[in-house]
Design a protein around this motif. Structure first.
Motif, PDB file in Angstrom:
ATOM      1  N   THR A 171      32.731  22.245  38.864  1.00  0.00           N
ATOM      2  CA  THR A 171      32.940  23.005  39.921  1.00  0.00           C
ATOM      3  C   THR A 171      34.450  23.678  39.425  1.00  0.00           C
ATOM      4  OG1 THR A 171      34.649  21.470  41.092  1.00  0.00           O
ATOM      5  CG2 THR A 171      32.520  22.060  42.161  1.00  0.00           C
ATOM      6  N   PHE A 172      34.433  24.578  39.366  1.00  0.00           N
ATOM      7  CA  PHE A 172      35.177  26.025  38.968  1.00  0.00           C
ATOM      8  C   PHE A 172      35.312  26.748  40.024  1.00  0.00           C
ATOM      9  CE2 PHE A 172      31.257  26.818  37.346  1.00  0.00           C
ATOM     10  CZ  PHE A 172      31.529  27.870  36.572  1.00  0.00           C
ATOM     11  N   SER A 173      36.791  27.612  39.866  1.00  0.00           N
ATOM     12  CA  SER A 173      36.777  29.398  40.595  1.00  0.00           C
ATOM     13  C   SER A 173      37.476  30.344  39.573  1.00  0.00           C
ATOM     14  CB  SER A 173      37.930  28.887  41.208  1.00  0.00           C
ATOM     15  OG  SER A 173      39.320  28.486  41.233  1.00  0.00           O
ATOM     16  N   PHE A 174      37.119  31.183  39.853  1.00  0.00           N
ATOM     17  CA  PHE A 174      38.065  32.444  38.738  1.00  0.00           C
ATOM     18  C   PHE A 174      37.985  33.664  39.368  1.00  0.00           C
ATOM     19  CE2 PHE A 174      33.407  32.326  38.920  1.00  0.00           C
ATOM     20  CZ  PHE A 174      32.463  34.003  38.629  1.00  0.00           C
ATOM     21  N   ASP A 175      39.065  34.523  39.926  1.00  0.00           N
ATOM     22  CA  ASP A 175      39.432  35.484  40.090  1.00  0.00           C
ATOM     23  C   ASP A 175      38.271  37.369  39.818  1.00  0.00           C
ATOM     24  OD1 ASP A 175      41.227  34.398  41.635  1.00  0.00           O
ATOM     25  OD2 ASP A 175      43.174  35.461  40.249  1.00  0.00           O
ATOM     26  N   THR A 176      37.594  37.717  41.227  1.00  0.00           N
ATOM     27  CA  THR A 176      37.260  39.201  40.522  1.00  0.00           C
ATOM     28  C   THR A 176      38.138  40.316  40.317  1.00  0.00           C
ATOM     29  OG1 THR A 176      35.831  38.445  42.042  1.00  0.00           O
ATOM     30  CG2 THR A 176      35.100  37.397  40.638  1.00  0.00           C
ATOM     31  N   PRO A 177      38.002  41.197  39.735  1.00  0.00           N
ATOM     32  CA  PRO A 177      37.862  42.187  40.860  1.00  0.00           C
ATOM     33  C   PRO A 177      37.583  43.246  41.633  1.00  0.00           C
ATOM     34  CG  PRO A 177      37.421  43.062  38.931  1.00  0.00           C
ATOM     35  CD  PRO A 177      37.894  41.576  38.408  1.00  0.00           C
ATOM     36  N   LEU A 178      37.323  43.714  42.826  1.00  0.00           N
ATOM     37  CA  LEU A 178      37.011  44.503  43.212  1.00  0.00           C
ATOM     38  C   LEU A 178      35.716  45.458  42.689  1.00  0.00           C
ATOM     39  CD1 LEU A 178      38.390  45.359  46.912  1.00  0.00           C
ATOM     40  CD2 LEU A 178      36.909  43.789  46.043  1.00  0.00           C
TER      41      LEU A 178
ATOM     42  N   PHE B  93      38.467  35.541  33.959  1.00  0.00           N
ATOM     43  CA  PHE B  93      39.529  34.844  35.087  1.00  0.00           C
ATOM     44  C   PHE B  93      39.559  34.194  35.546  1.00  0.00           C
ATOM     45  CE2 PHE B  93      38.629  39.615  35.532  1.00  0.00           C
ATOM     46  CZ  PHE B  93      40.333  39.792  35.174  1.00  0.00           C
ATOM     47  N   LEU B  94      38.967  32.857  34.377  1.00  0.00           N
ATOM     48  CA  LEU B  94      38.150  31.928  35.092  1.00  0.00           C
ATOM     49  C   LEU B  94      39.972  31.076  35.227  1.00  0.00           C
ATOM     50  CD1 LEU B  94      37.082  29.158  35.183  1.00  0.00           C
ATOM     51  CD2 LEU B  94      37.191  28.084  32.683  1.00  0.00           C
ATOM     52  N   ASN B  95      40.296  29.399  36.339  1.00  0.00           N
ATOM     53  CA  ASN B  95      40.898  29.190  36.206  1.00  0.00           C
ATOM     54  C   ASN B  95      40.325  27.542  35.882  1.00  0.00           C
ATOM     55  OD1 ASN B  95      43.845  27.459  37.277  1.00  0.00           O
ATOM     56  ND2 ASN B  95      42.840  28.137  39.878  1.00  0.00           N
ATOM     57  N   PRO B  96      41.280  27.908  34.524  1.00  0.00           N
ATOM     58  CA  PRO B  96      40.828  25.847  34.200  1.00  0.00           C
ATOM     59  C   PRO B  96      41.081  24.917  34.669  1.00  0.00           C
ATOM     60  CG  PRO B  96      42.205  27.556  31.942  1.00  0.00           C
ATOM     61  CD  PRO B  96      41.962  28.423  33.854  1.00  0.00           C
ATOM     62  N   GLN B  97      42.692  25.035  35.731  1.00  0.00           N
ATOM     63  CA  GLN B  97      42.677  23.751  36.779  1.00  0.00           C
ATOM     64  C   GLN B  97      42.144  23.642  37.584  1.00  0.00           C
ATOM     65  OE1 GLN B  97      47.201  25.633  37.921  1.00  0.00           O
ATOM     66  NE2 GLN B  97      48.005  24.469  35.961  1.00  0.00           N
ATOM     67  N   SER B  98      40.785  24.460  38.496  1.00  0.00           N
ATOM     68  CA  SER B  98      40.504  24.028  38.907  1.00  0.00           C
ATOM     69  C   SER B  98      39.086  23.571  39.108  1.00  0.00           C
ATOM     70  CB  SER B  98      39.469  25.812  39.761  1.00  0.00           C
ATOM     71  OG  SER B  98      38.974  25.950  38.536  1.00  0.00           O
TER      72      SER B  98
ATOM     73  N   SER C  85      38.954  35.554  45.280  1.00  0.00           N
ATOM     74  CA  SER C  85      38.594  33.857  44.228  1.00  0.00           C
ATOM     75  C   SER C  85      36.894  33.583  44.599  1.00  0.00           C
ATOM     76  CB  SER C  85      39.774  33.846  44.645  1.00  0.00           C
ATOM     77  OG  SER C  85      40.010  32.835  43.741  1.00  0.00           O
ATOM     78  N   ALA C  86      36.520  33.683  43.592  1.00  0.00           N
ATOM     79  CA  ALA C  86      35.219  33.113  43.321  1.00  0.00           C
ATOM     80  C   ALA C  86      35.066  31.513  43.296  1.00  0.00           C
ATOM     81  CB  ALA C  86      33.910  33.952  42.459  1.00  0.00           C
ATOM     82  N   SER C  87      34.208  30.500  43.918  1.00  0.00           N
ATOM     83  CA  SER C  87      34.503  29.424  43.938  1.00  0.00           C
ATOM     84  C   SER C  87      32.864  28.592  43.795  1.00  0.00           C
ATOM     85  CB  SER C  87      34.672  28.458  45.047  1.00  0.00           C
ATOM     86  OG  SER C  87      36.696  28.854  44.965  1.00  0.00           O
ATOM     87  N   THR C  88      32.663  28.400  42.870  1.00  0.00           N
ATOM     88  CA  THR C  88      30.920  27.455  42.422  1.00  0.00           C
ATOM     89  C   THR C  88      30.776  26.565  41.771  1.00  0.00           C
ATOM     90  OG1 THR C  88      29.102  28.617  41.865  1.00  0.00           O
ATOM     91  CG2 THR C  88      30.976  28.930  40.541  1.00  0.00           C
TER      92      THR C  88
END
Length: 156
Positions: free
Chosen positions: A149-156, A126-131, A73-76
């Motif tokens: 600021t926002f976060s999104f998931d990334t697969p391995l 995979f963006l989390n719009p609520q973030s 889970s990436a936060s940037t």
């Protein structure tokens, strides 16, 4: 493509695709790791290159309950900043900076959301719009604007 290379390329894509009043309002972009690197870059930034898009290298946490559904889970952050000479602006002109920068912020947000909704091959599907949060930035190395600021998931 690695996650870091993707992020750096995405900054360039945002800069080149955002159009306001028939022109690209973002004149440069930079990826940074931490506040000291940001401060060094902002001190070298010239006002004739406004607006500046800054992308903070993502932090990676984890999500999932087991090995089968594990994801990073990436936060940037993206910052839209304008270099300001305080001796040249009065009270109203100071707040005009935030107004101008927010027009660019809205376009960047629209791009993030469009890239999420398109479901393409980029990580923003995979963006989390609520973030998403938008916070003002004041006098950071003589720059003002907004921090997204926002976060999104990334697969391995």
């Amino acid at each position: 493509m690695s996650k870091i290379a993707w992020f750096k390329n995405y900054l360039q894509e945002v800069q080149s695709t955002i159009i306001l009043n028939g022109a690209t309002p973002i004149n440069s972009n930079r990826m940074v790791i931490d506040d000291s690197q940001l401060t060094k870059h902002l001190s070298e930034h010239q006002s004739d290159h406004n607006f500046l898009l800054v992308g903070v290298l993502p932090d990676f946490g984890s999500s999932g309950t087991n090995g089968d559904n594990f994801k990073l889970s990436a936060s940037t952050q993206f910052m839209i900043l304008e270099k300001t000479s305080y001796s040249e602006v009065n009270y109203d002109e100071f707040y005009d900076i935030f107004d101008r920068a927010f027009e660019v912020v809205e376009l960047v947000l629209q791009k993030l959301l469009n890239d999420h909704l398109s479901g393409g091959c980029g990580y923003l599907r995979f963006l989390n719009p609520q973030s998403i949060q938008v916070v003002p930035v004041w006098n950071k190395s003589s720059c003002n604007g907004w921090n997204i600021t926002f976060s999104f998931d990334t697969p391995l």
